[in-house]
Design an enzyme around this catalytic site. Structure first.
Site, PDB file in Angstrom:
ATOM      1  CB  CYS A  28      65.118  53.677  31.196  1.00  0.00           C
ATOM      2  SG  CYS A  28      64.545  52.769  30.001  1.00  0.00           S
TER       3      CYS A  28
ATOM      4  CD  GLU B 131      70.344  59.089  30.019  1.00  0.00           C
ATOM      5  OE1 GLU B 131      69.329  59.511  30.556  1.00  0.00           O
ATOM      6  OE2 GLU B 131      70.648  57.554  30.078  1.00  0.00           O
TER       7      GLU B 131
ATOM      8  CG  HIS C 168      67.822  56.073  28.060  1.00  0.00           C
ATOM      9  ND1 HIS C 168      68.581  55.602  29.192  1.00  0.00           N
ATOM     10  CD2 HIS C 168      67.010  55.349  27.704  1.00  0.00           C
ATOM     11  CE1 HIS C 168      68.261  54.531  29.317  1.00  0.00           C
ATOM     12  NE2 HIS C 168      67.444  54.296  28.590  1.00  0.00           N
TER      13      HIS C 168
HETATM   14  N1  GLN Z   1      64.313  46.938  29.935  1.00  0.00           N
HETATM   15  C1  GLN Z   1      64.835  47.587  31.062  1.00  0.00           C
HETATM   16  C2  GLN Z   1      64.249  46.845  32.386  1.00  0.00           C
HETATM   17  O1  GLN Z   1      62.969  46.400  32.118  1.00  0.00           O
HETATM   18  C3  GLN Z   1      64.830  49.137  31.050  1.00  0.00           C
HETATM   19  C4  GLN Z   1      65.530  49.420  29.702  1.00  0.00           C
HETATM   20  C5  GLN Z   1      66.479  50.635  30.043  1.00  0.00           C
HETATM   21  O2  GLN Z   1      67.085  51.221  31.104  1.00  0.00           O
HETATM   22  N2  GLN Z   1      67.075  51.293  29.241  1.00  0.00           N
HETATM   23  O3  GLN Z   1      64.688  47.289  33.293  1.00  0.00           O
END
Ligand code: GLN
Length: 210
Positions: A91, A189, A187
């Site tokens: 992410c 994890e 994610h």
């Molecule tokens: N929205 C976050 C970003 O732009 C990422 C979201 C996340 O890591 N769950 O950095």
């Protein structure tokens, strides 16, 4: 490599030392998953700790905040690291590893030749659990639960980038790999399925044995 015990360095039988960037965000779930799989985990709070690990996970969180907390020196150190040691970004971590970041534009470490758009799914599906597909020769197209939280979207995949998981009818790339860098926009994890972390540990193990 010993099949039954894939994440140990077979010669020395020493557990892999995996760092989890622990400046902010979702690092503890990665720590637990990695320990469950037999790795030794180092919570990386200072860039100096990068010198003593075999691979690194950059967790979810806010990628802009990661950049602020790293500062210029930390960012440069991390940029050197991702060139030589396996790194897996989830992410916000995936955003950090990209060459091109949109919405808004921000610096990336350039380890993965992808264009990635932050917060690309809009408010309605801010967070969702979906079924995607994990693409690996021996697990061809097998279903994979994916937890998306304010997820980014991979909009362009460069020629050297391998797509390892897809989501939806359009088979959007949601996990990719290029050389020793890996990223997922979801994610892993937070799901019970350990295959994505295993794939990363295999990568680390293979690099270490080279
Ligand atoms: N929205 C976050 C970003 O732009 C990422 C979201 C996340 O890591 N769950 O950095």
């Amino acid at each position: 490599m010993n099949q039954a015990d894939p994440i140990r360095n077979s010669e020395a039988n020493v557990p892999l030392r995996i760092g989890v960037l622990a400046l902010q965000g979702d690092f503890d779930a990665h720590r637990r998953r990695l320990q469950e799989l037999g790795a030794e985990v180092v919570l990386v709070k200072n860039p100096k700790q990068l010198d003593a690990i075999d691979g690194l996970i950059i967790p979810g969180g806010e990628s802009g905040t990661f950049l602020k907390l790293l500062g210029d020196a930390g960012f440069e150190k991390l940029k050197q690291f991702v060139r030589v040691k396996p790194t897996f970004g989830t992410c916000a971590g995936a955003i950090l590893l990209a060459t091109e970041v949109e919405n808004p534009k921000q610096a990336g470490l350039g380890a993965l030749d992808i264009r990635i758009r932050r917060n690309a799914y809009g408010r309605q599906i801010d967070s969702s659990i979906r079924q995607g597909r994990f693409i690996q020769p021996e697990l061809a197209n097998s279903p994979l639960e994916m937890v998306f939280i304010r997820a980014p979207k991979i909009e362009r995949v460069g020629p050297g980038v391998e797509v390892i998981a897809t989501e939806g009818d359009a088979a959007d790339p949601v996990a990719v790999r290029q050389g020793i860098a890996m990223a997922a926009t979801f994610h892993p994890e937070l799901s019970d399925d350990t295959r994505i972390h295993r794939a990363f540990l295999d990568l680390v193990s293979n690099e270490k044995e080279r």
